[in-house]
Design a protein around this motif. Structure first.
Motif, PDB file in Angstrom:
ATOM      1  N   PRO A  88       8.008   4.646  -9.535  1.00 31.73           N
ATOM      2  CA  PRO A  88       7.248   5.845  -9.932  1.00 31.73           C
ATOM      3  C   PRO A  88       5.763   5.599 -10.135  1.00 31.73           C
ATOM      4  O   PRO A  88       5.001   6.548 -10.298  1.00 31.73           O
ATOM      5  N   GLU A  89       5.328   4.346 -10.144  1.00 32.29           N
ATOM      6  CA  GLU A  89       3.916   4.033 -10.295  1.00 32.29           C
ATOM      7  C   GLU A  89       3.399   3.347  -9.039  1.00 32.29           C
ATOM      8  O   GLU A  89       4.145   2.633  -8.355  1.00 32.29           O
ATOM      9  N   MET A  90       2.112   3.559  -8.753  1.00 36.45           N
ATOM     10  CA  MET A  90       1.473   2.894  -7.621  1.00 36.45           C
ATOM     11  C   MET A  90       0.057   2.506  -8.041  1.00 36.45           C
ATOM     12  O   MET A  90      -0.681   3.327  -8.610  1.00 36.45           O
ATOM     13  N   ASP A  91      -0.319   1.266  -7.768  1.00 40.06           N
ATOM     14  CA  ASP A  91      -1.667   0.829  -8.125  1.00 40.06           C
ATOM     15  C   ASP A  91      -2.697   1.497  -7.228  1.00 40.06           C
ATOM     16  O   ASP A  91      -2.391   1.935  -6.111  1.00 40.06           O
ATOM     17  N   ASP A  92      -3.922   1.558  -7.726  1.00 44.49           N
ATOM     18  CA  ASP A  92      -4.974   2.283  -7.018  1.00 44.49           C
ATOM     19  C   ASP A  92      -5.268   1.680  -5.653  1.00 44.49           C
ATOM     20  O   ASP A  92      -5.546   2.406  -4.686  1.00 44.49           O
ATOM     21  N   TRP A 135      13.145   7.896  -3.524  1.00 44.23           N
ATOM     22  CA  TRP A 135      11.709   7.772  -3.279  1.00 44.23           C
ATOM     23  C   TRP A 135      10.975   8.713  -4.238  1.00 44.23           C
ATOM     24  O   TRP A 135      11.274   9.903  -4.295  1.00 44.23           O
ATOM     25  N   TYR A 136      10.011   8.185  -4.951  1.00 44.08           N
ATOM     26  CA  TYR A 136       9.204   8.998  -5.865  1.00 44.08           C
ATOM     27  C   TYR A 136       7.999   9.574  -5.124  1.00 44.08           C
ATOM     28  O   TYR A 136       7.374   8.893  -4.314  1.00 44.08           O
ATOM     29  N   VAL A 137       7.680  10.827  -5.434  1.00 46.63           N
ATOM     30  CA  VAL A 137       6.519  11.477  -4.812  1.00 46.63           C
ATOM     31  C   VAL A 137       5.268  11.025  -5.568  1.00 46.63           C
ATOM     32  O   VAL A 137       5.039  11.417  -6.710  1.00 46.63           O
ATOM     33  N   ILE A 138       4.487  10.193  -4.926  1.00 41.97           N
ATOM     34  CA  ILE A 138       3.268   9.671  -5.549  1.00 41.97           C
ATOM     35  C   ILE A 138       2.106  10.645  -5.354  1.00 41.97           C
ATOM     36  O   ILE A 138       1.288  10.856  -6.263  1.00 41.97           O
ATOM     37  N   ALA A 139       2.023  11.250  -4.175  1.00 40.20           N
ATOM     38  CA  ALA A 139       0.950  12.214  -3.882  1.00 40.20           C
ATOM     39  C   ALA A 139       1.392  13.096  -2.732  1.00 40.20           C
ATOM     40  O   ALA A 139       2.289  12.726  -1.961  1.00 40.20           O
ATOM     41  N   ASN A 140       0.765  14.258  -2.641  1.00 35.87           N
ATOM     42  CA  ASN A 140       1.119  15.153  -1.538  1.00 35.87           C
ATOM     43  C   ASN A 140       0.041  16.198  -1.301  1.00 35.87           C
ATOM     44  O   ASN A 140      -0.845  16.413  -2.119  1.00 35.87           O
ATOM     45  N   ILE A 141       0.133  16.790  -0.111  1.00 34.84           N
ATOM     46  CA  ILE A 141      -0.441  18.112   0.148  1.00 34.84           C
ATOM     47  C   ILE A 141       0.790  19.011   0.169  1.00 34.84           C
ATOM     48  O   ILE A 141       1.525  19.034   1.162  1.00 34.84           O
ATOM     49  N   THR A 192      -3.259   0.126  -3.515  1.00 34.96           N
ATOM     50  CA  THR A 192      -2.247   0.539  -2.545  1.00 34.96           C
ATOM     51  C   THR A 192      -2.409   2.002  -2.192  1.00 34.96           C
ATOM     52  O   THR A 192      -2.329   2.390  -1.015  1.00 34.96           O
ATOM     53  N   TYR A 193      -2.654   2.829  -3.203  1.00 37.32           N
ATOM     54  CA  TYR A 193      -2.812   4.266  -2.963  1.00 37.32           C
ATOM     55  C   TYR A 193      -3.978   4.541  -2.018  1.00 37.32           C
ATOM     56  O   TYR A 193      -3.842   5.297  -1.041  1.00 37.32           O
ATOM     57  N   HIS A 194      -5.121   3.923  -2.266  1.00 35.42           N
ATOM     58  CA  HIS A 194      -6.292   4.182  -1.424  1.00 35.42           C
ATOM     59  C   HIS A 194      -6.102   3.609  -0.021  1.00 35.42           C
ATOM     60  O   HIS A 194      -6.632   4.163   0.957  1.00 35.42           O
ATOM     61  N   ALA A 195      -5.348   2.529   0.105  1.00 32.65           N
ATOM     62  CA  ALA A 195      -5.053   1.995   1.432  1.00 32.65           C
ATOM     63  C   ALA A 195      -4.194   2.982   2.225  1.00 32.65           C
ATOM     64  O   ALA A 195      -4.387   3.144   3.443  1.00 32.65           O
TER      65      ALA A 195
END
Length: 202
Positions: free
Chosen positions: A160-164, A57-63, A166-169
């Motif tokens: 490793p990539e995610m479209d905007d 699993w790739y880390v797309i975003a985090n706190i 999906t990310y905002h959802a």
């Protein structure tokens, strides 16, 4: 003098434990107060098919907690063991894409009765933290992990990539759970993402 030296040895031994305990309790995240009106809403893990959930699993975003800050190209790899526990490996490059890849290993245990969605992660004996699977899509391509106090959180993807969109959802899901979604920063997985809006700096 002998008593003093014995005391100093105890301080030296317990200092790393204190640091890890600080991480485990969320005391080192230095986050601002959560303004989300649903901040007090308890997080509920979802059930997961553990064999299907394993893998990269790739880390797309985090706190992130402080030890994760500054990493690029970070990912997790989970392997289900014969004893039911999970080998949890973290990989990433600290400070930039030219840095050597670092590698950390943990051992996780699934909490009985949680449907596979609540894990106890052993950071350092005897310190454990609770990790919650808050969402996984039907195809097991994206997932959200959280921490009970909402001071930490992660968005993962098989790619490793995610479209905007999906990310905002996924951010909207986190907001509905009571997270301060503005604290999430995307983790650069490619050099071209460095310096782009919304991406963390190494």
């Amino acid at each position: 003098m002998r008593d003093f030296m014995r005391c100093m040895r105890r301080v030296t031994f317990f200092a790393p434990l204190s640091l890890v305990a600080c991480i485990a309790l969320g005391g080192c995240t230095n986050g601002p107060p959560n303004p989300n009106p649903r901040a007090d809403q308890p997080l509920e893990p979802v059930s997961v098919d553990l064999p299907r959930y394993m893998g990269r699993w790739y880390v797309i975003a985090n706190i992130p907690y402080f030890a994760e800050r500054g990493f690029v190209a970070s990912r997790a790899e989970w392997t289900l063991r014969a004893d039911g526990r999970i080998d949890d490996a973290f990989f990433g490059r600290k400070g930039g894409f030219d840095a050597p890849e670092k590698h950390y290993r943990f051992v996780d245990a699934v909490v009985p009765g949680s449907g596979g969605g609540r894990w106890r992660v052993r950071l350092f004996w005897p310190i454990h933290v609770t990790q919650l699977t808050l969402y996984v899509d039907p195809d097991y391509r994206v997932t959200i992990l959280g921490y009970p106090g909402k001071s930490l959180g992660w968005i993962f993807s098989r790619e490793p990539e995610m479209d905007d969109a999906t990310y905002h959802a996924l951010l909207a899901r986190l907001d509905a759970m009571g997270y301060d979604s503005t604290r999430f920063r995307r983790v650069p997985q490619f050099p071209a993402q460095l310096g782009q809006p919304g991406f963390a700096s190494p």
